[in-house]
Design a protein around this motif. Sequence first.
Motif, PDB file in Angstrom:
ATOM      1  N   THR A  74       5.664  10.212  66.446  1.00 38.45           N
ATOM      2  CA  THR A  74       4.289  10.033  66.001  1.00 38.45           C
ATOM      3  C   THR A  74       3.868  11.174  65.087  1.00 38.45           C
ATOM      4  O   THR A  74       4.223  12.330  65.319  1.00 38.45           O
ATOM      5  CB  THR A  74       3.352  10.004  67.231  1.00 38.45           C
ATOM      6  N   ASP A  75       3.106  10.855  64.063  1.00 37.87           N
ATOM      7  CA  ASP A  75       2.559  11.873  63.170  1.00 37.87           C
ATOM      8  C   ASP A  75       1.552  12.716  63.966  1.00 37.87           C
ATOM      9  O   ASP A  75       0.552  12.180  64.457  1.00 37.87           O
ATOM     10  CB  ASP A  75       1.864  11.191  61.985  1.00 37.87           C
ATOM     11  N   PRO A  76       1.788  14.040  64.120  1.00 36.11           N
ATOM     12  CA  PRO A  76       0.913  14.865  64.958  1.00 36.11           C
ATOM     13  C   PRO A  76      -0.541  14.923  64.459  1.00 36.11           C
ATOM     14  O   PRO A  76      -1.473  14.958  65.251  1.00 36.11           O
ATOM     15  CB  PRO A  76       1.553  16.244  64.944  1.00 36.11           C
ATOM     16  N   VAL A  77      -0.738  14.911  63.154  1.00 36.72           N
ATOM     17  CA  VAL A  77      -2.104  14.950  62.612  1.00 36.72           C
ATOM     18  C   VAL A  77      -2.835  13.664  62.966  1.00 36.72           C
ATOM     19  O   VAL A  77      -3.983  13.693  63.441  1.00 36.72           O
ATOM     20  CB  VAL A  77      -2.087  15.168  61.086  1.00 36.72           C
ATOM     21  N   LEU A  78      -2.189  12.540  62.764  1.00 40.50           N
ATOM     22  CA  LEU A  78      -2.791  11.252  63.091  1.00 40.50           C
ATOM     23  C   LEU A  78      -3.078  11.151  64.584  1.00 40.50           C
ATOM     24  O   LEU A  78      -4.145  10.682  64.995  1.00 40.50           O
ATOM     25  CB  LEU A  78      -1.876  10.113  62.642  1.00 40.50           C
ATOM     26  N   LEU A  79      -2.146  11.614  65.405  1.00 45.67           N
ATOM     27  CA  LEU A  79      -2.333  11.588  66.852  1.00 45.67           C
ATOM     28  C   LEU A  79      -3.544  12.435  67.252  1.00 45.67           C
ATOM     29  O   LEU A  79      -4.377  11.994  68.045  1.00 45.67           O
ATOM     30  CB  LEU A  79      -1.072  12.093  67.556  1.00 45.67           C
ATOM     31  N   ASN A  80      -3.672  13.623  66.679  1.00 49.86           N
ATOM     32  CA  ASN A  80      -4.818  14.482  66.987  1.00 49.86           C
ATOM     33  C   ASN A  80      -6.127  13.845  66.543  1.00 49.86           C
ATOM     34  O   ASN A  80      -7.138  13.953  67.245  1.00 49.86           O
ATOM     35  CB  ASN A  80      -4.660  15.866  66.358  1.00 49.86           C
ATOM     36  N   LEU A  81      -6.126  13.193  65.407  1.00 48.92           N
ATOM     37  CA  LEU A  81      -7.335  12.524  64.935  1.00 48.92           C
ATOM     38  C   LEU A  81      -7.739  11.384  65.872  1.00 48.92           C
ATOM     39  O   LEU A  81      -8.920  11.200  66.177  1.00 48.92           O
ATOM     40  CB  LEU A  81      -7.152  12.012  63.517  1.00 48.92           C
ATOM     41  N   VAL A  82      -6.772  10.614  66.340  1.00 56.80           N
ATOM     42  CA  VAL A  82      -7.065   9.515  67.265  1.00 56.80           C
ATOM     43  C   VAL A  82      -7.601  10.081  68.593  1.00 56.80           C
ATOM     44  O   VAL A  82      -8.560   9.542  69.154  1.00 56.80           O
ATOM     45  CB  VAL A  82      -5.812   8.635  67.493  1.00 56.80           C
ATOM     46  N   VAL A  83      -6.997  11.158  69.072  1.00 63.30           N
ATOM     47  CA  VAL A  83      -7.470  11.788  70.310  1.00 63.30           C
ATOM     48  C   VAL A  83      -8.903  12.285  70.128  1.00 63.30           C
ATOM     49  O   VAL A  83      -9.755  12.091  70.999  1.00 63.30           O
ATOM     50  CB  VAL A  83      -6.521  12.932  70.734  1.00 63.30           C
ATOM     51  N   GLU A  84      -9.201  12.911  68.992  1.00 67.26           N
ATOM     52  CA  GLU A  84     -10.560  13.390  68.735  1.00 67.26           C
ATOM     53  C   GLU A  84     -11.546  12.234  68.633  1.00 67.26           C
ATOM     54  O   GLU A  84     -12.682  12.339  69.101  1.00 67.26           O
ATOM     55  CB  GLU A  84     -10.614  14.242  67.463  1.00 67.26           C
TER      56      GLU A  84
END
Length: 171
Positions: free
Chosen positions: A55-65
């Motif tokens: 998973t793309d870490p930036v995209l994952l962090n954005l979804v979590v936020e």
Amino acid sequence: MSTRLVSAHISLVYSETDIDKEAYLKEYSQLSESDDDPISQWLKLAKGRGETSDTDPVLLNLVVELHRKIDALEMFLKNEVPKRLSLTNKAEIESIGFEHFKLSEDVLQEGKEYYARVEMPVHPKRDVPIFFMAVDKSLAKIIKIHERDEKEWGVYLTARERVLIREAKAK
């Protein structure tokens, strides 16, 4: 004592630890990274099992936020407030260093220990619990801070230094 400080305007609420040190230690522990919200705990478990390796870490962090924002909105709509201890004083930090900060007013008692929640202006915005000792009436030395929060504090300090350097060069 010479302490290098960088201009940074941050709000904090605080109380002397003599008032209820046990309760302050409990809240400090609850606000640690081990007691994060459910989405953070799920993410840590998923990372531990290797489920996020593709998973793309930036995209994952954005979804979590985004999930956290929805949770916060839901709490607001339900008129729920996060349970935090009531702290007796409010102040503004005018400058910070790696282990120290200076308040904009002389409100501390030299040598006293305090518990505080600092409203860190980082993404995601959150309260950072700290214990500090008053060096003088406005200068404080941080004596206890979570490791993750200490790293964010250092990153914020470095970012503030860069901004001030760019401003000085522009003049």
